[in-house]
Design a protein around this motif. Structure first.
Motif: not given
Length: 254
Positions: A15, A216, A219-220, A223, A226-227
């Protein structure tokens, strides 16, 4: 390192690397000819592990994927899908129609390939890329000898009504033969076949823009962020449990 910490750390690194790649994609969203990078993760093969180096002396040596499920190799690959073509009205801007075609730029490090057709003229009248390196034609550098320079759909460079050169275009049937150097340049991967020269098929007064999607990518980014926080907290929780276990085991029963 125990199994849980190993797996959480491996996923966290994936990540973290994704954050770096997505940030770079977003930074080049307005770079003509830029091709976004994506991350791929794959389970390690045995010969990629430290255990393989001592396998001859250790009959119990095993790969990380056997000992710690979830351990992955992380690498970035280039998405060569075409970006949108934008009309600029500039006579020296051109976009390639075929997704496998590239312009050839002559640099001190050798020939480089690009989808960016935002060309200009230097003081000597040579057709050059934005960094000043020559755009190669069928006979080498292209020099213009008069006013009113423009580029035709077939790659002909016209100056003062006369053709003064033909832009060289090459085609890569296998994109794996390319290796990225810089934002929108590529070189031929060592040991691979040279590209095929093809007839130019261009869109005049236009540029192929980056194939990065802002929506996108954001959004990636969210994500991945947070991951990463989740895996970091998981590692901390596992470490606290280990410390508690060590303390409890080390304590003499009353």
């Amino acid at each position: 390192m125990d199994r849980g910490t190993y797996v959480a750390s491996s996923a966290g690194m994936l990540q973290f690397r994704k954050l770096d790649v997505v940030n770079n994609n977003l930074a080049n969203i307005n770079t003509p000819g830029f091709k976004r990078q994506v991350l791929v993760g794959e389970t390690q093969t045995f010969d990629q592990t430290l255990a393989s180096l001592v396998a001859g002396n250790d009959p119990y040596a095993r790969g990380d994927h056997d000992r710690m499920p979830g351990t992955v190799n992380i690498r970035s690959v280039t998405d060569y899908s075409p970006g949108p073509i934008k009309n600029t009205g500039n006579n020296l801007d051109v976009a390639l129609r075929n997704a496998k075609d590239f312009f050839v730029i002559d640099t001190p490090q050798g020939q480089q390939y690009t989808r960016a057709g935002n060309f200009t003229l230097n003081e000597a009248g040579d057709l050059v890329a934005m960094d000043g390196f020559s755009v190669l034609g069928d006979g080498g550098a292209i020099n213009t000898q008069g006013p009113g320079v423009n580029i035709s759909p077939n790659g002909s460079v016209v100056s003062n009504g006369e053709i003064v050169g033909q832009i060289q275009v090459v085609r890569f049937e296998d994109m794996e033969n390319l290796e990225r150097v810089g934002a929108n340049r590529f070189v031929l991967r060592q040991g691979t076949a040279a590209p095929e020269a093809v007839e130019a098929d261009l869109v005049p007064q236009s540029l192929e823009m980056s194939n990065v999607s802002a929506i996108s990518s954001v959004i990636d980014l969210m994500t991945a962020n947070r991951a990463f926080d989740l895996y970091a907290k998981s590692s901390q929780a596992i470490d606290q449990l280990n410390q508690t276990a060590i303390t409890q085991v080390g304590r003499r029963s009353q």
